[in-house]
Design a protein around this motif. Structure first.
Motif, short mmCIF file in Angstrom:
data_model
loop_
_atom_site.label_atom_id
_atom_site.label_comp_id
_atom_site.label_asym_id
_atom_site.label_seq_id
_atom_site.Cartn_x
_atom_site.Cartn_y
_atom_site.Cartn_z
N THR A 50 1.04 -1.03 0.07
CA THR A 50 0.01 -0.01 0.05
C THR A 50 1.06 1.50 -0.13
OG1 THR A 50 -1.54 -1.11 1.33
CG2 THR A 50 -2.28 1.39 1.35
N LEU A 51 0.91 2.50 -1.05
CA LEU A 51 1.44 3.85 -1.02
C LEU A 51 -0.16 4.61 -0.72
CD1 LEU A 51 2.71 3.12 -4.67
CD2 LEU A 51 3.41 2.34 -2.55
N SER A 52 0.65 5.54 0.90
CA SER A 52 -0.66 6.36 0.91
C SER A 52 0.48 7.27 0.88
CB SER A 52 -0.57 5.49 2.31
OG SER A 52 -1.53 6.60 2.92
N SER A 53 -0.38 8.26 0.02
CA SER A 53 0.48 10.16 0.12
C SER A 53 -0.04 11.19 1.03
CB SER A 53 0.65 10.75 -1.44
OG SER A 53 -0.61 10.75 -1.32
N ASN A 54 0.63 11.81 1.53
CA ASN A 54 0.55 12.96 2.44
C ASN A 54 0.92 14.16 1.57
OD1 ASN A 54 2.15 13.18 4.53
ND2 ASN A 54 1.97 11.13 4.32
N ASN A 55 -0.06 15.05 2.15
CA ASN A 55 0.65 16.89 1.64
C ASN A 55 0.62 17.41 3.14
OD1 ASN A 55 -0.30 18.90 -0.59
ND2 ASN A 55 1.65 18.72 -0.47
N PRO A 56 1.16 17.88 3.41
CA PRO A 56 0.57 19.06 4.80
C PRO A 56 0.22 19.72 4.45
CG PRO A 56 2.39 17.71 5.26
CD PRO A 56 2.06 17.02 3.93
N GLY A 57 -0.63 20.12 4.59
CA GLY A 57 -0.77 21.75 4.33
C GLY A 57 -1.41 21.84 2.90
N GLY A 58 -1.15 21.47 2.30
CA GLY A 58 -2.02 21.10 0.98
C GLY A 58 -1.80 22.42 -0.11
N VAL A 59 -3.53 22.81 -0.33
CA VAL A 59 -3.55 24.50 -1.63
C VAL A 59 -4.08 25.10 -0.62
CG1 VAL A 59 -2.80 23.65 -3.22
CG2 VAL A 59 -4.91 23.44 -3.31
N GLY A 60 -4.59 25.03 0.98
CA GLY A 60 -5.83 25.69 1.51
C GLY A 60 -6.74 25.15 1.43
N PRO A 61 -7.71 25.39 2.36
CA PRO A 61 -8.99 25.12 2.50
C PRO A 61 -9.81 25.36 1.12
CG PRO A 61 -8.82 26.87 3.89
CD PRO A 61 -7.54 26.66 3.29
N VAL A 100 -2.96 0.66 -3.87
CA VAL A 100 -2.52 -1.20 -3.33
C VAL A 100 -2.47 -1.76 -4.23
CG1 VAL A 100 -3.79 -2.90 -1.92
CG2 VAL A 100 -4.45 -1.09 -1.88
N LEU A 101 -0.89 -2.83 -4.58
CA LEU A 101 -0.61 -3.02 -5.63
C LEU A 101 -0.54 -4.75 -4.91
CD1 LEU A 101 2.99 -1.39 -5.95
CD2 LEU A 101 0.89 -0.84 -6.97
N HIS A 102 -1.56 -5.32 -6.05
CA HIS A 102 -0.72 -6.71 -5.92
C HIS A 102 -0.03 -7.12 -6.47
CE1 HIS A 102 -4.80 -6.44 -3.00
NE2 HIS A 102 -4.73 -5.82 -3.72
N PRO A 103 1.11 -7.37 -6.12
CA PRO A 103 2.14 -7.92 -7.11
C PRO A 103 2.75 -9.24 -6.82
CG PRO A 103 2.63 -7.23 -5.23
CD PRO A 103 2.04 -6.40 -5.32
N GLY A 104 2.42 -10.31 -5.73
CA GLY A 104 1.97 -10.95 -5.37
C GLY A 104 3.47 -11.30 -4.66
N ARG A 105 3.80 -12.65 -3.91
CA ARG A 105 5.11 -12.96 -3.46
C ARG A 105 6.53 -12.31 -4.12
NH1 ARG A 105 3.08 -12.53 1.83
NH2 ARG A 105 1.43 -13.95 1.52
N GLY A 106 7.62 -11.35 -2.84
CA GLY A 106 8.31 -11.50 -4.00
C GLY A 106 9.21 -9.88 -3.49
#
Length: 147
Positions: A61-72, A109-115
């Protein structure tokens, strides 16, 4: 034991769905709105028993976060494409996730199999200004993890 000043305590990182934190990679992008670059951190998790897409593991699983962003008030539209290759089996794949938010946050979410798996994140981030994807900006980053 605490002394004057700050003490750093190593902690195990776990996602809300029980996966193990592997590492964080930087995947910054130019801002489609006038302003500073978007500081984007992508956290990499493996081993979760219940990936957020509902499919059985193994998963990365890759989860990005961008604290602050571009505002409300301002919004971003994003198309995140992740290409991956399982270095153990040769299997490859691509996952695309469209997103619209005030911050450059997305989950893949990636499902690449084991390895061992090498992945590349391609981000297309645009301003939402009456039309989606105004002034698109492109960035990419790479990483590895073991599923």
């Amino acid at each position: 034991m605490l002394a004057a000043g700050c003490v750093a305590v190593p902690q195990a990182h776990a996602s809300p769905y029980g996966a193990e934190y592997v590492r964080s990679i930087r995947c910054d992008s130019a801002n489609p709105w006038p302003g500073a670059r978007l500081r984007i951190v992508v956290d990499v998790y493996t081993g979760g028993p219940f990936p957020t897409d509902g499919l059985p593991g193994p998963a990365i699983t890759l989860s990005s976060n961008n604290p602050g962003g571009v505002g409300p008030v301002l919004e971003l539209t994003m198309l995140t494409t992740v290409t991956w290759r399982n270095l153990s089996t040769g299997r490859t794949g691509t996952v695309r996730v469209p997103t619209r938010a005030h911050t450059a946050d997305w989950d893949v979410v990636l499902h690449p199999g084991r390895g061992a798996v090498r992945f590349t994140v391609h981000q297309k981030i645009g301003a939402m200004a009456f039309n989606p994807m105004v002034n698109p900006q492109y960035s990419s980053c790479t990483g590895t993890a073991v599923a």
